[in-house]
Design an enzyme around this catalytic site. Sequence first.
Site: not given
Ligand SMILES: [Zn+2]
Length: 709
Positions: A497-498, A501, A526, A639
């Site tokens: 996930h990170e 980004h 996200e 979200y």
């Molecule tokens: Zn994130």
Amino acid sequence: MQSTNLLPIALGALLTGCSVAAQITAPPAPGNDTLAEFQRTAARFNSVVTVPTFETTPEALGSSVKTAIAQAESALSRIGRLAPSEVTFDNTVRALDDVADIIGTTDNRLDVIKQTSTNAALRDAATDQSKIIEQWAVGLDYREDVYRAIKAYADTRPALQGEDAKLLAETMRDYRRAGLDLPKPQRDEVEALRKKLSDLCTDFESNVTKAKQPVVFTKAELQGVPEDFLEQKGVQNPDGTCTVMANITWHCVTVMENARNEQTRLKLATARDSLAKEENLPLLQRILVLRDSIAHKLGYASWADYAIEIKMAKTAARAEDFLQRLATGLQPKFDAEIAEFRAMKAKDTGDPNAPFHLWDWRYYANQLKKQQYTVNEDALKVYFPYERCLRGMFAIYQRIFGLNFQQITPPYKWVDDLQLYAVSDAATGEPMGLFYLDMFPREGKYNHFANFGLIKGKLLQNGLCQRPVVALICNFPAPSAGRPSLLPHQDVVTLFHEFGHAMHAILTRARYARFSGTSVPRDFVEAPSQMLENWAWDKRVLDSFAADYRNPSKKIPAAILDQLKASKLAIEGAYYRRQLVFGLADLALHTKIHADNAAQAQPLADQIAAQTSFPEPPGTAWLAYFGHLMGYDAGYYGYAWADAIAADMATVFEKAPDGFFDRDAGRRLREEIYSKGNSRDVEVSIQKFLGRPESIQPFLKKIGVEASK
Ligand SMILES: [Zn+2]
């Protein structure tokens, strides 16, 4: 998580990227093993790669901030002094984007120092200097000289295209949202209301931070709660009782998931949902009324419409419609899960009619997981040694995006194990950017996992492309003597996930800081990373790197992975219906509460909770401790919204010939989503990537709901 700067409107979207086509055809030899070589290669591509100069003393921090503000001030004055006959795109809107980049780059660096420095005094100094920047930036929206020059340019009705047109339109939109196009008395009124609002929000947040509520239980009342929790310092009391803090989330979760005694769970839920009630409920009512009033003065039907205008959803009605469709779609699965929980409670209590409550669901969800899915998450860790996971993830991202990562020596390290990598395009050798890895916990460091932007990609006024620099700041378990760092599966998910980004930031080709990389609407930012979480659940992906660290020929057994997925899926209905309570209540408060019904805020939220999930404990006021209402107001829907887009986007890889390793799908993700950033409407980017309009069905399917049509 993608860290964001909470600067005022005009500086709200501060990032960078470029669209300068590579002017060099011959790829340079691979193997930039030094920063200088990488920078020389960048120069051949008309790009600039800069390593941030990290300040190491409070004095240096102070002087950097002074310099940045002075530079920004003089650039603003240059804009403000322009006569209407002199205005151009470059000396107005684009110059303002440059100002945002100067301030943003400094603030980003302060943020990283604040989160990572091993020197407490330096962390404090960075925090103080960051406040100075924020205070300075507050007045920026209201610099009338600058507004007049930008407006003079807009009034020439320039025939702009694409990203340039978007930059002008959004800059003018910022001013309109700040009230600058209103007659002076109304504008002053909006400014005063915004200031008042900002003060009240600060008070609300500080009450949330200050709220503490110890709840004392006997050992008998805590039956079922793990011993190692009860024996902790601060929990165990000398007289044999235990103190659970209602304001510490993991205290609450541990007890709510494990305490057999229903009265214990009720007592703790009541304490949790009463935190800051006396102070914050009246404050919240005033905040909602102020927001409503500002929105009306600016010409919006509601604060939700005002807040969502700049998001992907664009209107409150569209966000609400999405949540309602999700609520309806989830109904059968929610009902089936609750029926199962009820049956468990009936068996447990010997009462076939035992009512099922909010304070029961975490407990029975956990029981279900334990009884039906015997996943030992600890035993799984042996398959995920950190180094293997990192290399494996690198290999996948390099493959799907067509990149090369090269470790280089950082000119300065804020901590010994800091690593720096250079990212190049594999086909052309073009330098794309840099990323730092600061991966293990230590005293005083940021304690979550996030990608922090340092320098944004953007086209500089000298025609060169400034390439992005980011830092991944994480807290994976540190290696210990004789044993490598072993990651829980959740951490593998987080790693994918990170790093997503980081790629989103680095692969940008946006021309302006405002649109660069992850500077996309908050209800979308996200989604790409949430999509990439799917990689960590795919057997083929995991087999490409995960292996028992004691015997690497042993791969993760398929049955364990299936159990893990099934145990997650088994409680998704109840989980998402609970999320919907927050999303729907947040929207309702920001559309239906006005000066004449402010006292109805909590009853309205309670009614939504009862309809959507479960009634709240009597006499409580959960809104008073709902921190998202400050800063993420009318945004909680985002979200689930991003989850739905993530599931939809994942179908492109799921259907591709090579699945999650598919190069064509990866290249499309890079081209249509990552390189564009916010330089075009993200909805267009998503549809180009999907090759069709969005659909909620893949998300419903992912969380265990059969397609309704
Ligand atoms: Zn994130």
